[in-house]
Each structure stands twice: as structure tokens, then as C-alpha cells.
Design an enzyme around this catalytic site. Structure first.
Site, PDB file in Angstrom:
ATOM      1  N   LYS A 149      -2.966 -22.740  25.838  1.00 21.38           N
ATOM      2  CA  LYS A 149      -3.898 -23.656  25.228  1.00 21.38           C
ATOM      3  C   LYS A 149      -4.882 -24.257  26.218  1.00 21.38           C
ATOM      4  O   LYS A 149      -5.922 -24.787  25.832  1.00 21.38           O
ATOM      5  CB  LYS A 149      -3.123 -24.819  24.574  1.00 21.38           C
ATOM      6  CG  LYS A 149      -2.176 -24.416  23.503  1.00 21.38           C
ATOM      7  CD  LYS A 149      -1.382 -25.647  23.042  1.00 21.38           C
ATOM      8  CE  LYS A 149      -0.181 -25.210  22.291  1.00 21.38           C
ATOM      9  NZ  LYS A 149       0.745 -26.355  22.084  1.00 21.38           N
ATOM     10  N   GLY A 150      -4.549 -24.207  27.490  1.00 20.85           N
ATOM     11  CA  GLY A 150      -5.272 -24.996  28.480  1.00 20.85           C
ATOM     12  C   GLY A 150      -6.780 -24.814  28.550  1.00 20.85           C
ATOM     13  O   GLY A 150      -7.493 -25.715  28.960  1.00 20.85           O
ATOM     14  N   GLU A 206      -9.800 -19.086  31.952  1.00 24.30           N
ATOM     15  CA  GLU A 206      -8.510 -19.731  32.230  1.00 24.30           C
ATOM     16  C   GLU A 206      -8.740 -21.150  32.739  1.00 24.30           C
ATOM     17  O   GLU A 206      -9.756 -21.431  33.380  1.00 24.30           O
ATOM     18  CB  GLU A 206      -7.782 -18.935  33.322  1.00 24.30           C
ATOM     19  CG  GLU A 206      -6.499 -18.251  32.904  1.00 24.30           C
ATOM     20  CD  GLU A 206      -5.354 -19.157  32.511  1.00 24.30           C
ATOM     21  OE1 GLU A 206      -5.558 -20.151  31.804  1.00 24.30           O
ATOM     22  OE2 GLU A 206      -4.224 -18.848  32.900  1.00 24.30           O
ATOM     23  N   ASP A 207      -7.803 -22.002  32.490  1.00 25.62           N
ATOM     24  CA  ASP A 207      -7.920 -23.371  32.981  1.00 25.62           C
ATOM     25  C   ASP A 207      -7.674 -23.455  34.486  1.00 25.62           C
ATOM     26  O   ASP A 207      -8.463 -24.015  35.232  1.00 25.62           O
ATOM     27  CB  ASP A 207      -6.970 -24.317  32.219  1.00 25.62           C
ATOM     28  CG  ASP A 207      -5.523 -23.808  32.177  1.00 25.62           C
ATOM     29  OD1 ASP A 207      -5.226 -22.743  32.750  1.00 25.62           O
ATOM     30  OD2 ASP A 207      -4.681 -24.496  31.559  1.00 25.62           O
ATOM     31  N   ASP A 249      -2.800 -20.953  39.615  1.00 30.00           N
ATOM     32  CA  ASP A 249      -1.806 -21.688  40.395  1.00 30.00           C
ATOM     33  C   ASP A 249      -0.998 -20.696  41.237  1.00 30.00           C
ATOM     34  O   ASP A 249      -1.464 -20.235  42.271  1.00 30.00           O
ATOM     35  CB  ASP A 249      -0.942 -22.486  39.408  1.00 30.00           C
ATOM     36  CG  ASP A 249       0.037 -23.428  40.056  1.00 30.00           C
ATOM     37  OD1 ASP A 249      -0.225 -23.886  41.171  1.00 30.00           O
ATOM     38  OD2 ASP A 249       1.085 -23.715  39.443  1.00 30.00           O
ATOM     39  N   LYS A 278      -5.809 -23.425  42.722  1.00 32.56           N
ATOM     40  CA  LYS A 278      -4.932 -24.037  43.733  1.00 32.56           C
ATOM     41  C   LYS A 278      -4.411 -22.923  44.636  1.00 32.56           C
ATOM     42  O   LYS A 278      -3.272 -22.472  44.483  1.00 32.56           O
ATOM     43  CB  LYS A 278      -3.736 -24.714  43.043  1.00 32.56           C
ATOM     44  CG  LYS A 278      -4.075 -26.004  42.323  1.00 32.56           C
ATOM     45  CD  LYS A 278      -2.834 -26.836  42.015  1.00 32.56           C
ATOM     46  CE  LYS A 278      -2.122 -26.397  40.783  1.00 32.56           C
ATOM     47  NZ  LYS A 278      -1.103 -27.358  40.289  1.00 32.56           N
ATOM     48  N   PHE A 323      -0.414 -31.749  40.796  1.00 38.99           N
ATOM     49  CA  PHE A 323      -0.332 -31.407  39.380  1.00 38.99           C
ATOM     50  C   PHE A 323      -1.413 -32.177  38.638  1.00 38.99           C
ATOM     51  O   PHE A 323      -1.462 -33.402  38.677  1.00 38.99           O
ATOM     52  CB  PHE A 323       1.051 -31.708  38.795  1.00 38.99           C
ATOM     53  CG  PHE A 323       1.228 -31.034  37.461  1.00 38.99           C
ATOM     54  CD1 PHE A 323       1.570 -29.694  37.398  1.00 38.99           C
ATOM     55  CD2 PHE A 323       1.008 -31.728  36.284  1.00 38.99           C
ATOM     56  CE1 PHE A 323       1.698 -29.046  36.169  1.00 38.99           C
ATOM     57  CE2 PHE A 323       1.136 -31.088  35.055  1.00 38.99           C
ATOM     58  CZ  PHE A 323       1.487 -29.741  35.000  1.00 38.99           C
ATOM     59  N   VAL A 324      -2.301 -31.448  37.999  1.00 36.30           N
ATOM     60  CA  VAL A 324      -3.445 -32.087  37.347  1.00 36.30           C
ATOM     61  C   VAL A 324      -3.360 -31.960  35.829  1.00 36.30           C
ATOM     62  O   VAL A 324      -2.789 -31.000  35.306  1.00 36.30           O
ATOM     63  CB  VAL A 324      -4.778 -31.493  37.856  1.00 36.30           C
ATOM     64  CG1 VAL A 324      -5.017 -31.892  39.303  1.00 36.30           C
ATOM     65  CG2 VAL A 324      -4.813 -29.974  37.709  1.00 36.30           C
ATOM     66  N   ASP A 353      -2.372 -29.883  30.329  1.00 35.81           N
ATOM     67  CA  ASP A 353      -1.346 -30.795  29.826  1.00 35.81           C
ATOM     68  C   ASP A 353      -0.189 -30.971  30.785  1.00 35.81           C
ATOM     69  O   ASP A 353       0.022 -30.189  31.718  1.00 35.81           O
ATOM     70  CB  ASP A 353      -0.768 -30.247  28.520  1.00 35.81           C
ATOM     71  CG  ASP A 353       0.195 -29.077  28.773  1.00 35.81           C
ATOM     72  OD1 ASP A 353      -0.205 -28.133  29.486  1.00 35.81           O
ATOM     73  OD2 ASP A 353       1.330 -29.121  28.280  1.00 35.81           O
ATOM     74  N   ARG A 385      -4.135 -33.631  27.236  1.00 37.49           N
ATOM     75  CA  ARG A 385      -5.188 -32.614  27.132  1.00 37.49           C
ATOM     76  C   ARG A 385      -6.542 -33.211  26.757  1.00 37.49           C
ATOM     77  O   ARG A 385      -7.587 -32.659  27.037  1.00 37.49           O
ATOM     78  CB  ARG A 385      -4.823 -31.567  26.069  1.00 37.49           C
ATOM     79  CG  ARG A 385      -3.637 -30.707  26.417  1.00 37.49           C
ATOM     80  CD  ARG A 385      -3.556 -29.533  25.435  1.00 37.49           C
ATOM     81  NE  ARG A 385      -2.258 -28.872  25.435  1.00 37.49           N
ATOM     82  CZ  ARG A 385      -1.904 -27.899  26.262  1.00 37.49           C
ATOM     83  NH1 ARG A 385      -2.746 -27.476  27.174  1.00 37.49           N
ATOM     84  NH2 ARG A 385      -0.713 -27.343  26.181  1.00 37.49           N
TER      85      ARG A 385
END
Ligand code: IMP
Ligand code: MG
Length: 191
Positions: A49-50, A106-107, A110, A138, A159-160, A166, A172
Site C-alpha cells: 500500500k505504501g 515504490e515508497d 530498504d 535507505k 524507521f519513517v 505506515d 499513512r
């Protein structure tokens, strides 16, 4: 609605990228992508969902005649801030991407696990081209090599949340990207 009191939870969240900074960078990315795909039909594949908020902002600033959108649901984190390392599809694409120029939206990149999984499963569907834009990267967290073609911001290992991202399905809706400071115990088990 009161204009003075912010929701309590937001007080512990430090702003990393304010809404204006994000908006400016998203417009730059849209311009760059539009220039690169000029004259070619493009299929955006938003990763749920990001990425929904990022995709919504990105697409409205793109200047291309033929853009279509599809969504792929992928879950990797569950109720944790550590990647489980196991991505799985929660919602498949509605349409075939065979022969299309595809840009994954993509959000955040990582560990790279989800990203590699996406490259594998979407690459196997034989698109004409497959590239990716990520809002956040990241690089210090990689467990596998991964490289996005377009990167909004390279950020440190934190962690953002916010702007679509989320923590356990919360936050969100925030218009900016914030760092979620976690209680110390959370990091102890680590992976
Ligand atoms: P990876 O498989 O470790 O690269 O994780 C990628 C996915 O994990 C992203 O698409 C996000 O959904 C989620 N994720 C990674 N880092 C963060 C973060 O800092 N905040 C929120 N979600 C994150
Ligand atoms: Mg995601």
C-alpha cells in the site's frame, strides 16, 4: 476541529522531509521521468500500500500522452519495523504487462528484498522495459544489491512513516515524512 492541538501521537514524530520538500522533489522526478519516456506509452505499477500517495502526486505532474496505471499489493513487514525478508503478493496486477514499458513506483527501498522480488516476478512477465522509481532509499540497510533508476531522497537508517508509509497500518495519512522513534526494546532481537 481544533486548529491548536495536534493529534497526540504526532508529537513524538520528528519531521525528516516536510510536505513542501517532498512535493518539490516529486515534481522534479515527474519532469525527469516524463523527459525520459517522451513519446512512449508508460505503465505505472504502484506497489500497495505504501506507494499510493506518492503515485497520486507523481502522476499528476507527469507530462506524457499515454500513461496507464495498475497496482500490485505486496506485504513484507506486518506489525513490525523489521523486514520479515519474505515478500508476498496480496493483490495481483489487473492487466498483463507483456511488451509494455513498465515503471515500478515504490515508497521505499530498504533491505532490497522486496525490490528484488518485484524485479523477479514482474521481469518474468516479459515487459518491454522494467524500471523503478522509489521515493526513499535507505542504502545502509541492504541485505541484497538493489538499485532504483529514480530516487527521491537517500535517507539514513531510521524507521519513517507518513506520506503513505505506515507503522502497523498507522500514520499513512501524514503529509510529510517523519521518523518514528521506537522504544529501545524493539531493536534488541534484531535480525
Ligand atoms: P525491503 O524488502 O526491506 O526493501 O522493504 C521494503 C518495504 O518495507 C517497503 O516497500 C515498505 O513497505 C517497508 N519499509 C521499509 N522501510 C520502511 C520504513 O522505514 N517505514 C515504513 N515502511 C518501511
Ligand atoms: Mg511498500
Amino acid at each position: 476541529m481544533s486548529l491548536t492541538a495536534e493529534p497526540k501521537t504526532q508529537n513524538q514524530l520528528e519531521i525528516l522531509l516536510d510536505a513542501e520538500t517532498v512535493a518539490r522533489r516529486v515534481r522534479e522526478l515527474a519532469a525527469q521521468i516524463s523527459a525520459d519516456y517522451r513519446g512512449r506509452p508508460l505503465r505505472l505499477v504502484g506497489i500497495l500500500k505504501g506507494a499510493w500517495m506518492f503515485l497520486a502526486d507523481l502522476i499528476r505532474h507527469m507530462d506524457l500522452e499515454e500513461i496507464s496505471v495498475d497496482f500490485l499489493g505486496v506485504a513484507s513487514y506486518g506489525r513490525s519495523t523489521k523486514s520479515s525478508g519474505e515478500a508476498r503478493i496480496t493483490k495481483d496486477l489487473d492487466q498483463s504487462i507483456e511488451g509494455l514499458e513498465v515503471l515500478i513506483v515504490e515508497d521505499i527501498l530498504d533491505t532490497g528484498e522486496t525490490f528484488n522480488y518485484l524485479q523477479e516476478i514482474l521481469g518474468a512477465r516479459r515487459p518491454k522495459s522494467l524500471k523503478a522509481v522509489v521515493l526513499l532509499d535507505k542504502p545502509s540497510r541492504r541485505t541484497r544489491p538493489a538499485h532504483a533508476d529514480y530516487v527521491g531522497f537517500t535517507i539514513p537508517d531510521a524507521f519513517v512513516i507518513g506520506y503513505g508509509l505506515d507503522y502497523a497500518e498507522n500514520y499513512r495519512q501524514l503529509p510529510d515524512v517523519r521518523v518514528l522513534h521506537l522504544p529501545k526494546l524493539e531493536g534488541v532481537k534484531g535480525k
